[in-house]
Design an enzyme around this catalytic site. Structure first.
Site, short mmCIF file in Angstrom:
data_model
loop_
_atom_site.label_atom_id
_atom_site.label_comp_id
_atom_site.label_asym_id
_atom_site.label_seq_id
_atom_site.Cartn_x
_atom_site.Cartn_y
_atom_site.Cartn_z
N GLU A 183 42.62 37.56 46.60
CA GLU A 183 41.24 38.05 46.39
C GLU A 183 40.67 38.66 47.67
O GLU A 183 39.60 38.26 48.14
CB GLU A 183 40.35 36.93 45.89
N GLU A 377 45.44 35.48 37.73
CA GLU A 377 44.49 34.38 37.55
C GLU A 377 43.55 34.71 36.41
O GLU A 377 43.03 35.84 36.34
CB GLU A 377 43.61 34.19 38.80
C1 BG6 Z 1 39.71 32.27 42.37
C2 BG6 Z 1 40.52 31.67 43.49
O1 BG6 Z 1 38.57 32.84 42.90
O2 BG6 Z 1 39.17 31.44 41.41
C3 BG6 Z 1 41.05 30.29 43.23
O3 BG6 Z 1 41.58 32.53 43.86
C4 BG6 Z 1 40.01 29.49 42.48
O4 BG6 Z 1 41.42 29.72 44.44
C5 BG6 Z 1 39.72 30.16 41.15
O5 BG6 Z 1 40.32 28.15 42.29
C6 BG6 Z 1 38.74 29.42 40.27
O6 BG6 Z 1 37.57 29.16 40.99
P1 BG6 Z 1 36.97 27.69 41.08
O7 BG6 Z 1 35.90 27.78 42.05
O8 BG6 Z 1 36.51 27.36 39.72
O9 BG6 Z 1 38.10 26.81 41.53
#
Ligand code: BG6
Length: 478
Positions: A183, A377
């Site tokens: 990211e 993701e």
């Molecule tokens: C992304 C990141 O922004 O979102 C991850 O690359 C992160 O590291 C994921 O865990 C989900 O976000 P969160 O804050 O719910 O864990």
């Protein structure tokens, strides 16, 4: 239900990051990284976004969830066996830079750290799972933050180059898919984790932020070039946080504003990493914010030579914008800002849920770059309940994932070239933004709670069996 045609060899799997799953924060000669000093609980988010943070551990004051995380460091075999049972084709993980170079600026690598990832890759290989490795996922060595001011220093490029060369040489026969910075664009709103510094005053942030970005772009280009040289059949991508920006209404002022926000947040880094040059729109932005980059001879050529093979991105939400917004407009859950979109529902944490936005994203990225895309993701952070009989019926998660997979199926029909899907948090872990364990994304439940209690026992959720069927039918059975 409509059946979708996912390509053969589609990389179905799940995604994680070292600092959110491994634990063992001071084992195997590992050095401290940024994630190790981030406390859990309400304080974490404030710290992430605000200045004045001392980068120290205060055990009497805070609990640090990443220190033990879900103990993947000792339980990776058990976890990988569960991924294999779901039929994973790919597993996205990151290497903790501090396991390989504990301080970041050493000359000799730490053999214990290298050996750990050898074991993990061998285990994945045993199960026929392709590792997809993020080289840097919000886990910069703390020493580089304190001594060098993070990526503001050009010296960090050299340290990163050494780290990357070491891991490419070591794992060249084990890892084919790589990604540079997780990211990378998120540092525009949250510089601590990605760039390794925070700024006291808003108006002072522009010059150091964009100079640090310039260094990261050089590091990324060097990594891409080296990857191609050392591992000829490899594929290396960038990784961006993509949230399509919608205009609140058809007022051209708002449409223009949404376009500018999209250019800066979604395309500035991607244009550099994919096209190998700074986009035209950034010149005006630099001028208006008095940013003058220090660019050395050879930098622009290097950026041109080190363009990525594919675009990896995270997708959780879209963002709606209008030029003149008030506090009441704000969509507080969306970490990247924006205003409330009345057409969308939100998650337990207020993140807007928008599967069509994923189809829009895929189309936008493919139209602009014509490069293979990889959704690395996507997922739903939610509270899960373990029933008395031990089952976890996470239908809400299944529905969320189904709708997003359908959106990918539609985008493939639209003509988009899509390599794979590694949903976020295939096993419950520490939340990046809140440091909670209760914000769960996994197909596998981990008995670990926000106060650090729990047995760490793993349990299969209902979504585990659902995703197993999705993979075995290559997305036909949703
Ligand atoms: C992304 C990141 O922004 O979102 C991850 O690359 C992160 O590291 C994921 O865990 C989900 O976000 P969160 O804050 O719910 O864990």
């Amino acid at each position: 239900m409509k059946k979708y045609d996912f390509p053969e060899g589609f990389l179905w799997g799940g995604a994680t990051a070292a600092n959110q799953i491994e634990g063992g924060f001071n084992e195997g000669n590992k050095g401290l990284n940024i994630a190790d000093v981030l406390p859990g609980g309400k304080e974490r988010y404030k710290i992430l976004l605000n200045p004045g943070f001392d980068f120290e551990i205060h055990p009497d004051q805070y609990y640090y969830p990443n220190h033990e995380a879900i103990d993947f460091y000792h339980r990776y075999k058990e976890d990988i066996a569960l991924f294999a049972e779901m039929g994973f084709k790919a597993f996205r993980m990151s290497i903790a830079w501090t396991r390989i170079f504990p301080n970041g600026d050493e000359v000799e690598a730490n053999e214990e750290g290298l050996a750990f990832y050898d074991c993990v890759f061998d285990e994945l290989n045993k199960h026929g799972i392709e590792p997809v490795v993020t080289i840097s996922h919000y886990e910069m060595p703390l020493h580089l933050v304190k001594e060098y001011g993070g990526w503001r220093s050009r010296k960090v490029v050299t340290f990163f180059e050494r780290y990357v060369k070491t891991i490419f040489n070591r794992y060249k026969n084990k890892v084919k898919y790589w990604m540079t910075f997780n990211e990378i664009n998120s540092s525009l709103v949250m510089p601590i984790q990605g760039l390794g510094f925070s700024i006291q005053k808003e108006q002072d942030r522009y010059q150091p932020t964009f100079q640090a970005y310039h260094h990261q772009f050089l590091a990324s280009a060097l990594a891409v070039k080296m990857c191609h040289e050392i591992i000829p059949n490899s594929k290396i991508g960038c990784m961006i946080l993509f949230a399509p920006v919608y205009s609140f209404d058809s007022n051209p002022e708002n449409v223009m504003y949404a376009l500018q926000e999209e250019q800066l947040f979604n395309y500035y880094c991607t244009d550099v990493q994919v096209r190998g040059e700074y986009p035209a729109f950034i010149n005006r932005y630099f001028k208006e914010h008095h940013i003058e980059l220090e660019i050395q001879e050879g930098d622009l050529e290097l950026m041109k030579e080190g363009t990525v093979d594919y675009i990896g991105f995270s997708y959780y939400m879209s963002r709606t914008e209008k030029k003149a917004k008030t506090d009441e407009d704000s969509s507080e859950g969306n970490i990247i800002g924006g205003i409330r979109n009345p057409f969308l529902k939100t998650s337990d944490w207020g993140w807007e849920i928008d599967p069509v936005g994923l189809r829009i994203t895929l189309n936008k990225l493919y139209d602009r770059y014509q490069k293979p895309l990889f959704v690395v993701e996507n997922g739903l952070g939610a509270y899960d309940k373990v029933e008395e009989d031990g089952t976890i019926n996470d239908d809400y998660r299944i529905n969320y994932l189904r709708e997003h997979i359908q959106a990918m199926g539609e985008a493939i029909e639209d003509g988009v070239e899509l390599m794979g899907y590694t949903s976020w948090g295939c096993i419950d872990m520490v939340s990046m933004s809140t440091g909670e364990f209760s914000k769960r994304y996994g197909y596998i439940y981990v008995d670990k709670h926000d106060d650090g209690s729990g047995t760490l026992e793993r349990k299969k959720k209902k979504s585990f069996f659902w995703y197993r069927d999705v993979i075995s039918t290559n997305g036909e059975k949703l």
